[in-house]
Design a protein around this motif. Structure first.
Motif, PDB file in Angstrom:
ATOM      1  N   LYS A 230      21.443  -9.964  55.697  1.00  0.00           N
ATOM      2  CA  LYS A 230      22.583  -9.429  54.962  1.00  0.00           C
ATOM      3  C   LYS A 230      23.885  -9.644  55.721  1.00  0.00           C
ATOM      4  N   SER A 231      23.871  -9.427  57.031  1.00  0.00           N
ATOM      5  CA  SER A 231      25.094  -9.624  57.823  1.00  0.00           C
ATOM      6  C   SER A 231      25.546 -11.074  57.785  1.00  0.00           C
ATOM      7  N   ALA A 232      24.602 -12.000  57.897  1.00  0.00           N
ATOM      8  CA  ALA A 232      24.948 -13.420  57.828  1.00  0.00           C
ATOM      9  C   ALA A 232      25.391 -13.818  56.420  1.00  0.00           C
ATOM     10  N   LEU A 233      24.792 -13.189  55.408  1.00  0.00           N
ATOM     11  CA  LEU A 233      25.111 -13.530  54.030  1.00  0.00           C
ATOM     12  C   LEU A 233      26.570 -13.258  53.706  1.00  0.00           C
ATOM     13  N   TRP A 234      27.092 -12.097  54.155  1.00  0.00           N
ATOM     14  CA  TRP A 234      28.495 -11.774  53.840  1.00  0.00           C
ATOM     15  C   TRP A 234      29.436 -12.773  54.489  1.00  0.00           C
ATOM     16  N   ALA A 235      29.108 -13.238  55.691  1.00  0.00           N
ATOM     17  CA  ALA A 235      29.952 -14.249  56.342  1.00  0.00           C
ATOM     18  C   ALA A 235      29.902 -15.571  55.589  1.00  0.00           C
ATOM     19  N   GLU A 236      28.727 -15.931  55.090  1.00  0.00           N
ATOM     20  CA  GLU A 236      28.592 -17.188  54.343  1.00  0.00           C
ATOM     21  C   GLU A 236      29.302 -17.129  52.992  1.00  0.00           C
ATOM     22  N   LEU A 237      29.246 -15.975  52.336  1.00  0.00           N
ATOM     23  CA  LEU A 237      29.842 -15.858  50.999  1.00  0.00           C
ATOM     24  C   LEU A 237      31.351 -15.656  51.043  1.00  0.00           C
ATOM     25  N   TYR A 238      31.826 -14.862  52.023  1.00  0.00           N
ATOM     26  CA  TYR A 238      33.231 -14.454  52.007  1.00  0.00           C
ATOM     27  C   TYR A 238      34.013 -14.860  53.243  1.00  0.00           C
ATOM     28  N   GLY A 239      33.365 -15.612  54.149  1.00  0.00           N
ATOM     29  CA  GLY A 239      34.074 -16.020  55.355  1.00  0.00           C
ATOM     30  C   GLY A 239      34.141 -14.896  56.362  1.00  0.00           C
ATOM     31  N   THR A 240      34.713 -15.192  57.529  1.00  0.00           N
ATOM     32  CA  THR A 240      34.741 -14.211  58.613  1.00  0.00           C
ATOM     33  C   THR A 240      36.013 -13.383  58.660  1.00  0.00           C
ATOM     34  N   ASP A 241      37.062 -13.809  57.966  1.00  0.00           N
ATOM     35  CA  ASP A 241      38.333 -13.096  58.052  1.00  0.00           C
ATOM     36  C   ASP A 241      38.262 -11.697  57.457  1.00  0.00           C
ATOM     37  N   ILE A 242      37.464 -11.504  56.420  1.00  0.00           N
ATOM     38  CA  ILE A 242      37.408 -10.195  55.751  1.00  0.00           C
ATOM     39  C   ILE A 242      36.008  -9.591  55.815  1.00  0.00           C
ATOM     40  N   ILE A 243      35.192 -10.071  56.731  1.00  0.00           N
ATOM     41  CA  ILE A 243      33.804  -9.619  56.750  1.00  0.00           C
ATOM     42  C   ILE A 243      33.704  -8.129  57.076  1.00  0.00           C
ATOM     43  N   GLY A 244      34.633  -7.596  57.895  1.00  0.00           N
ATOM     44  CA  GLY A 244      34.589  -6.177  58.203  1.00  0.00           C
ATOM     45  C   GLY A 244      34.797  -5.319  56.970  1.00  0.00           C
ATOM     46  N   THR A 245      35.764  -5.716  56.128  1.00  0.00           N
ATOM     47  CA  THR A 245      36.033  -4.975  54.901  1.00  0.00           C
ATOM     48  C   THR A 245      34.877  -5.107  53.925  1.00  0.00           C
ATOM     49  N   VAL A 246      34.308  -6.298  53.844  1.00  0.00           N
ATOM     50  CA  VAL A 246      33.172  -6.522  52.937  1.00  0.00           C
ATOM     51  C   VAL A 246      31.989  -5.661  53.368  1.00  0.00           C
ATOM     52  N   ARG A 247      31.684  -5.675  54.661  1.00  0.00           N
ATOM     53  CA  ARG A 247      30.563  -4.862  55.153  1.00  0.00           C
ATOM     54  C   ARG A 247      30.824  -3.379  54.946  1.00  0.00           C
ATOM     55  N   SER A 248      32.074  -2.958  55.084  1.00  0.00           N
ATOM     56  CA  SER A 248      32.401  -1.548  54.858  1.00  0.00           C
ATOM     57  C   SER A 248      32.107  -1.143  53.426  1.00  0.00           C
ATOM     58  N   ALA A 249      32.464  -2.032  52.480  1.00  0.00           N
ATOM     59  CA  ALA A 249      32.211  -1.727  51.070  1.00  0.00           C
ATOM     60  C   ALA A 249      30.722  -1.619  50.801  1.00  0.00           C
ATOM     61  N   ILE A 250      29.940  -2.569  51.323  1.00  0.00           N
ATOM     62  CA  ILE A 250      28.498  -2.538  51.126  1.00  0.00           C
ATOM     63  C   ILE A 250      27.889  -1.361  51.869  1.00  0.00           C
ATOM     64  N   PHE A 251      28.403  -1.078  53.068  1.00  0.00           N
ATOM     65  CA  PHE A 251      27.902   0.032  53.869  1.00  0.00           C
ATOM     66  C   PHE A 251      28.120   1.355  53.146  1.00  0.00           C
ATOM     67  N   PHE A 252      29.261   1.477  52.447  1.00  0.00           N
ATOM     68  CA  PHE A 252      29.542   2.698  51.683  1.00  0.00           C
ATOM     69  C   PHE A 252      28.498   2.890  50.577  1.00  0.00           C
ATOM     70  N   VAL A 253      28.203   1.815  49.847  1.00  0.00           N
ATOM     71  CA  VAL A 253      27.214   1.900  48.772  1.00  0.00           C
ATOM     72  C   VAL A 253      25.840   2.205  49.354  1.00  0.00           C
ATOM     73  N   ASP A 254      25.535   1.563  50.483  1.00  0.00           N
ATOM     74  CA  ASP A 254      24.244   1.784  51.137  1.00  0.00           C
ATOM     75  C   ASP A 254      24.114   3.237  51.583  1.00  0.00           C
TER      76      ASP A 254
END
Length: 253
Positions: free
Chosen positions: A214-238
């Motif tokens: 999952k961590s690698a997937l977010w970097a592949e889909l959305y790049g590394t510049d916004i990966i922290g924000t993307v993970r935060s959104a998924i982490f909130f749902v999780d």
């Protein structure tokens, strides 16, 4: 949990060509900590008071771990940056990123396979005694089977790193839930003592692979510049799903 989120984000952002291996190594912190720290704390509490023990923990973090992390990072001055089409859409506003995620059909298609395994595992572990009784397992047996869960989680977490680097997380994400499904099938159709270990072992395989994929997937889909924000959104749902399971658990009692 926040520290783990930061660690996985850092690994995914910093490492590009060896991202899977880096995530595998960093994810070992949880099982190693779960195995070592309780024993260490118990030993300290046998010698010192709980207040002094807290003080020792703070000093170790401040005087050892923080300088160690800063030293390790200072030795790596060059960073390779991976860009994707999504990077060009990144802005300084987190709300812009959240809006982009809400409008991206890919994340809605991926969410079920990402969120369901930890959701199921939480429910199964909360009701493990009841499930064990229905399957003819003793409480001692299911407790012993957690050894298989921990071992398979560590092994699968290490093993999946090179596979992520070779195949990519996008290729592996549809398959990582299969061991979990096989574990449920074993438990249901073969409720003998041995199936408790197979059941926990296979769940551990999925849980061990899942975090890194999952961590690698977010970097592949959305790049590394916004990966922290993307993970935060998924982490909130999780995190929300754990709250929902806890509520149902309370209602059940």
């Amino acid at each position: 949990m926040g520290a783990g989120h930061t660690a996985q984000t850092a690994m995914a952002r910093y490492f590009v060509h060896q991202r899977g291996k880096a995530l595998s190594i960093s994810s070992l912190g949880y099982p190693i900590g779960e195995g070592i720290l309780p024993l260490a704390i118990a030993g300290l509490l046998g010698i010192f008071s709980w207040r002094l023990t807290w003080g020792i923990i703070v000093l170790v973090i401040a005087l050892f771990f923080i300088p160690l992390v800063r030293f390790v990072l200072s030795r790596n001055e060059h960073k390779e940056v991976e860009h994707t089409e999504k990077d060009s859409q990144a802005t300084d506003s987190s709300w812009e990123v959240y809006r982009m995620l809400a409008q991206d059909y890919c994340i809605w298609l991926v969410k079920p396979v990402v969120l369901l395994p930890p959701f199921w595992a939480t429910g199964l572990f909360l009701y493990q005694v009841s499930i064990a009784e229905q399957l003819g397992w003793t409480a001692t047996l299911i407790a012993s089977a957690f050894v298989a869960f921990a071992a398979s989680r560590i092994v699968s977490s290490i093993s999946i790193g090179p596979l992520i680097d070779y195949f990519s997380a996008k290729t592996l994400i549809p398959y990582y839930v299969l061991p979990f499904g096989f574990g449920l099938v074993f438990a249901y159709y073969h409720p003998g003592s041995w199936s408790a270990f197979a059941y926990m072992l296979l769940i551990g395989v999925t849980m061990g692979m899942g975090s890194n994929i999952k961590s690698a997937l977010w970097a592949e889909l959305y790049g590394t510049d916004i990966i922290g924000t993307v993970r935060s959104a998924i982490f909130f749902v999780d995190g929300t799903q754990y709250g929902i399971v806890s509520i149902f658990n309370g209602l059940g009692h």
